[in-house]
Design an enzyme around this catalytic site. Structure first.
Site, PDB file in Angstrom:
ATOM      1  N   GLU A 188     -84.577 -65.223 -23.384  1.00 26.41           N
ATOM      2  CA  GLU A 188     -83.483 -64.234 -23.432  1.00 26.41           C
ATOM      3  C   GLU A 188     -83.103 -63.947 -24.882  1.00 26.41           C
ATOM      4  O   GLU A 188     -82.825 -62.813 -25.252  1.00 26.41           O
ATOM      5  CB  GLU A 188     -82.265 -64.706 -22.634  1.00 26.41           C
ATOM      6  CG  GLU A 188     -82.542 -65.081 -21.183  1.00 26.41           C
ATOM      7  CD  GLU A 188     -83.329 -64.050 -20.389  1.00 26.41           C
ATOM      8  OE1 GLU A 188     -83.214 -62.843 -20.675  1.00 26.41           O
ATOM      9  OE2 GLU A 188     -84.089 -64.460 -19.479  1.00 26.41           O
ATOM     10  N   HIS A 195     -85.512 -61.562 -26.529  1.00 24.44           N
ATOM     11  CA  HIS A 195     -85.339 -60.176 -26.098  1.00 24.44           C
ATOM     12  C   HIS A 195     -84.461 -59.386 -27.080  1.00 24.44           C
ATOM     13  O   HIS A 195     -84.511 -58.156 -27.098  1.00 24.44           O
ATOM     14  CB  HIS A 195     -84.675 -60.119 -24.723  1.00 24.44           C
ATOM     15  CG  HIS A 195     -85.624 -60.060 -23.567  1.00 24.44           C
ATOM     16  ND1 HIS A 195     -86.722 -59.233 -23.530  1.00 24.44           N
ATOM     17  CD2 HIS A 195     -85.614 -60.711 -22.366  1.00 24.44           C
ATOM     18  CE1 HIS A 195     -87.353 -59.389 -22.360  1.00 24.44           C
ATOM     19  NE2 HIS A 195     -86.707 -60.278 -21.646  1.00 24.44           N
TER      20      HIS A 195
HETATM   21  N1  0A1 Z   1     -84.753 -59.071 -17.945  1.00 20.71           N
HETATM   22  C1  0A1 Z   1     -84.572 -60.351 -17.329  1.00 20.71           C
HETATM   23  C2  0A1 Z   1     -84.928 -60.389 -15.900  1.00 20.71           C
HETATM   24  C3  0A1 Z   1     -83.978 -59.797 -14.916  1.00 20.71           C
HETATM   25  C4  0A1 Z   1     -84.354 -58.691 -14.221  1.00 20.71           C
HETATM   26  C5  0A1 Z   1     -83.555 -58.168 -13.235  1.00 20.71           C
HETATM   27  C6  0A1 Z   1     -82.372 -58.787 -12.967  1.00 20.71           C
HETATM   28  O1  0A1 Z   1     -81.571 -58.275 -11.976  1.00 20.71           O
HETATM   29  C7  0A1 Z   1     -81.306 -58.889 -10.839  1.00 20.71           C
HETATM   30  C8  0A1 Z   1     -81.972 -59.892 -13.656  1.00 20.71           C
HETATM   31  C9  0A1 Z   1     -82.788 -60.388 -14.650  1.00 20.71           C
HETATM   32  C10 0A1 Z   1     -85.502 -61.327 -17.993  1.00 20.71           C
HETATM   33  O2  0A1 Z   1     -86.654 -61.016 -18.232  1.00 20.71           O
HETATM   34  O3  0A1 Z   1     -85.100 -62.441 -18.246  1.00 20.71           O
HETATM   35 ZN    ZN Z   2     -87.452 -61.043 -19.909  1.00 23.17          ZN
END
Ligand code: 0A1
Ligand code: ZN
Length: 886
Positions: free
Chosen positions: A307, A310
């Site tokens: 995270e 990102h």
């Molecule tokens: N972007 C986050 C993953 C994630 C995707 C969708 C979500 O909604 C329920 C929550 C998190 C990651 O890659 O950690």
């Molecule tokens: Zn991610």
């Protein structure tokens, strides 16, 4: 996504239809008045026509089941009934100059069980906006290429929510009437709305100060349920390591004054990278020795890093559209894998990552749910947060780096950060940076994003004893996948070594080397359908160690003899292939046994293999975690995947059991001696070396007990009773759980009573019982769905009990009665009324149903059809059911 809003499937979205928006949003001012059932949100958007859009087009904002209260344009009230529905706000003729749109909506976070948009977890207000959750808060151009500067004011009752957080930097706090207070946050970095976040609650926290490479001070804080602050320290350490690593390896510094993490107990996924305010599933934050296993610690380290990473790969540079999801996810997974490799054993990290890839992505790629790493169409984007997008996406980056080399890779990344900072980019944008830094045409390489299916690479070797040459032939083939019959060959790096009969490494010398890097690094490129490499000065017939470090994400088909495999197990200097040789040997034995069992014959066994395994375990000193990996034989799912068709899970189970029992019996003394030797009285530390010793010790106990039930049960019970950390406790309980004795039930009962008020620990108890390979397990799991600790609305509970049964208990899930399939299908339907994303994930357990032997295949298909026939289905669940059957 709007659950159950209509039963017809939404029409598919296509990559080819992308066009920019007609309007841009420069700034967003949000004002939240938090209330459990009637939160008010005022949104003020500064909009202007997009020069790249259609002049004079209507403005259409997305809404997700919204209750609008009022709206105005440049302060002139709009007729709500004329412009707004719960799913859309339309301005037919917007001004063709900058203008302001203000809308007030009312939300009920308490009844939001989908956990998308604004919801409550244990009384804390929190948000989840990726992928399309922001539209459930207010009307917006809910797509990642609309980037705006957000300012957020949050107001709440002081006693209910003393902590008020949002993205960016804190600007102001104050009181606002009796018993109420507010906080204002400003995020200077333009971002898409999927990165918006807000938290309000009565939470505890820990904090640290971090000084960036250039000397800026950043306040780090992790917020958790009160009383659990002491469980957040490992996550904090991991965050600090990740921040340093990104500075050191990628030259990326953090860019706000604060970095906040909040852990909540109701969360559909692992965690979310909202700018400056990451929100986590608490299972990836909370850890102390008594509650978390070594594996939990490793996951925390990697998810916290993921995270954080990102912030640059995802937030500063985001995705143009959701088809480009792998742009941020594949790259960020690759970065977190490399980070974890640097913190721990590189070899073990690679093995763990490849195990996960093979367990989750290979079956996806080989079944009806197969899709490109960059899909070209989707019905429900939430169903594309898959192992293919994440894990195969990461493998593509790793292969790119192996092909162009370290220097060109980092030069390309630097170009990418420089050129696309603050922008919403595509895979083409990304690859263009590496084409430039390496001077290579990456047109063929780009096919990795556009073709589904796992390539199969055939390897054969021929030794010429007179010429002292060794000829290695490689060829590739990609089987067809749904909708893609024809495949082109893909460029891939194959790392090779040659091992002599004495176990020594033979230098790689060619007459006409294609590229100096090949001989230096041993990385050979297979670009077309086939390639032959001739090595000279090879004194004796060698054994080829191919695809070292799993350099290419492929299925290798290489005919090695048992002696060749034993040689690699003992001598390969590449630890990955050393491990792979043991896996291959065991796989071969177990596949032979599976066929024998089906024919009513005796299973196969190899003493030589068992003894070689024991040697490998006893040579554990340099890397005990690696030795533990050697001890872990391929899983039933691994075997089913390798068998491929006409899969009989019961025969596979018996075959695997026979090998484990045989190894456990033959090696009794050596396993027990090692188990005793690895005993330690040192206080618990989660570091990789200590964790490795525990892993190996528990692996020895596990194999020992497989061959010596009575004695194994006693030793496991003693370990269970005296364990001072969760790793050893679970190691013991897991062994006990596989031995059908009264001791098992007593231990399970005892464990429950000791931990019944710790949901994350009870999840381990759920999973363990759901994976017992015995006929009674389904009845047990059904019983467990009725216990107080189980709650279908909490994703962690559903994954721990039902997910474990469906994905990690192939014997019972695939029971010949069909009851396992029916049960999981029914639970997916039940979950669908609460949280469609969780339901869709559960149903994905059916992804390999076409590979089953005929009778089971029919039963699984019936269960899937029953789901499709249900009267009310979310788009999420319908999409998975349809594609699985498709
Ligand atoms: N972007 C986050 C993953 C994630 C995707 C969708 C979500 O909604 C329920 C929550 C998190 C990651 O890659 O950690
Ligand atoms: Zn991610």
């Amino acid at each position: 996504m709007s659950a159950h809003s209509d039963s017809a499937a939404p029409s598919p979205v296509r990559l080819a239809d992308y066009r920019p928006t007609d309007y841009l949003i420069d700034t967003v001012d949000l004002d939240f008045r938090l209330d459990a059932t009637a939160t008010r949100v005022v949104s003020r958007l500064r909009l202007r026509p997009n020069p790249a859009g259609r002049a004079g087009a209507p403005l259409v904002l997305d809404g997700g089941d919204l209750k609008p209260l009022r709206a105005s344009l440049d302060n002139l009230p709009l007729d709500l009934a004329a412009v707004a529905t719960p799913h859309r706000l339309t301005i037919a003729n917007p001004p063709q100059r900058p203008f302001t749109l203000e809308v007030e909506t009312e939300l009920d976070p308490s009844s939001n069980t989908q956990l998308e948009g604004l919801y409550r977890s244990n009384g804390t207000f929190c948000t989840q906006c990726e992928a399309e959750g922001f539209r459930r808060i207010t009307y917006y151009l809910d797509r990642p290429d609309v980037m705006a500067v957000f300012t957020t004011r949050v107001e709440a009752a002081k006693d209910e929510a003393p902590i008020l957080l949002s993205n960016g930097n804190p600007v102001e706090t104050g009181s606002s009437g009796p018993g109420r207070h507010y906080a204002i946050w400003h995020d200077p970095h333009p971002k898409p709305c999927y990165l918006f976040a807000l938290v309000g609650g009565d939470l505890g926290w820990i904090e640290e100060e971090f000084t960036t490479g250039s000397g800026r001070k950043v306040k780090l804080a992790i917020y958790v349920e009160k009383g659990k602050e002491h469980r957040a320290h490992y996550a904090m350490e991991s965050l600090i390591h990740a921040m340093r690593w990104d500075e050191f390896v990628y030259g990326r510094e953090y860019d706000l004054d604060v970095f906040n993490i909040v852990a909540v107990s109701d969360f559909t996924m692992g965690a979310m990278e909202n700018k400056g305010l990451n929100i986590f599933n608490d299972k990836y934050i909370l850890a102390i020795a008594e509650t978390a296993t070594d594996a939990d610690y490793a996951h925390i380290e990697s998810v916290v890093a993921h995270e954080y990473f990102h912030n640059w790969t995802g937030n500063r540079i985001t995705c143009r559209d959701w088809f480009q999801l792998c742009l941020k996810e594949g790259l960020t997974v690759y970065r977190d894998q490399e980070f974890s490799g640097d913190q721990r054993s590189r070899a073990v990290q690679r093995i763990t990552d490849v195990r996960a890839l093979r367990a989750a992505q290979f079956p996806e790629d080989a079944g009806p749910l197969a899709h490109n790493v960059r899909p070209d169409t989707y019905r429900e984007i939430n169903n594309f947060y898959t192992a293919t997008v994440y894990e195969k996406g990461a493998e593509i980056i790793r292969m790119l780096r192996a092909l162009i080399g370290h220097d060109a890779y980092h030069a390309g990344m630097a170009l990418y950060f420089e050129r696309f900072d603050g922008k919403a980019a595509t895979i083409e944008d990304f690859l263009s940076c590496f084409a430039e830094s390496s001077g290579r045409d990456l047109g063929d390489f780009a096919q990795w994003y556009a073709q589904a299916g796992t390539p199969r690479v055939k390897v054969s070797g021929a030794y010429d004893s007179e010429a002292k040459t060794y000829q290695l032939s490689l060829s590739q083939h990609i089987p067809p996948t749904p909708g893609q019959a024809e495949k082109k060959p893909l460029p891939m790096p194959i790392r090779i070594g040659l091992i002599g009969r004495d176990g020594g490494e033979i230098p790689l010398v060619q007459d006409h080397a294609q590229n100096w890097r090949e001989e230096k690094f041993g990385v050979f490129e297979l670009a077309g359908p086939e390639r032959t490499i001739v090595f000279k000065n090879v004194p004796t017939p060698p054994v080829a160690s191919v695809n070292r470090r799993f350099s290419a994400a492929v299925i290798l088909e290489q005919q090695l003899s048992e002696d060749d495999l034993l040689l690699l197990m003992a001598h390969d200097s590449d630890p990955f292939n050393k491990w792979q040789a043991a896996q291959s040997f065991a796989t071969r034995l177990m596949i032979r046994s599976t066929a024998a069992i089906r024919a009513g014959e005796m299973p196969a066994f190899s003493e030589k293999f068992a003894l070689a395994l024991a040697d490998a375990l006893e040579h554990y000193e340099t890397d005990p975690a690696f030795a533990a990996q050697m001890a872990a034989l391929p899983t039933e799912n691994d075997l089913a995947r390798d068998i491929g068709t006409d899969v009989d899970p019961e025969a596979i189970f018996l075959a695997r059991k026979a090998l484990r029992d045989g190894v456990g019996q033959l090696l009794s003394h050596r396993l027990l001696a090692l188990y005793d030797k690895l005993q330690s009285d040192a206080p618990y530390s989660p570091d990789a070396a200590s964790a490795g010793r525990r892993a190996l010790r528990n692996a020895c106990l596990d194999l020992y007990a497989a061959g010596n039930h009575a004695d194994g049960s006693e030793i496991a019970l003693a370990q269970f009773q005296h364990a001072t950390n969760m790793t050893d406790k679970m190691g013991a309980l897991s062994v006990l759980s596989r031995l059908p004795t009264p001791t098992r039930e007593k231990a399970l009962e005892f464990f429950y009573r000791a931990h019944c008020d710790e949901p994350l620990i009870i999840d381990k108890w759920f999973s363990l019982q759901a994976t017992i390979p015995e006929p009674d397990t389904l009845a047990r799991v059904k019983r467990l769905t009725k216990v107080h600790a189980f709650n279908i609305a909490t994703p962690n509970r559903v994954y721990a009990l039902i997910g474990a049964f469906a994905n990690a208990n192939p014997l019972c899930f695939n029971d010949l009665s069909g009851d396992g399939y029916q049960f999981v299908a029914d639970l997916a339907l039940q979950a669908d009324g609460v949280n469609p994303q969780v339901a869709a994930r559960l149903l994905s357990a059916f992804r390999s149903w076409r590979n089953l032997e005929a009778r089971r295949g029919e039963l699984a298909e019936q269960a899937l059809r029953k789901v499709l026939d249900a009267s009310k289905l979310s788009p999420d669940l319908r999409d998975i059911a349809q594609r699985a059957l498709g």
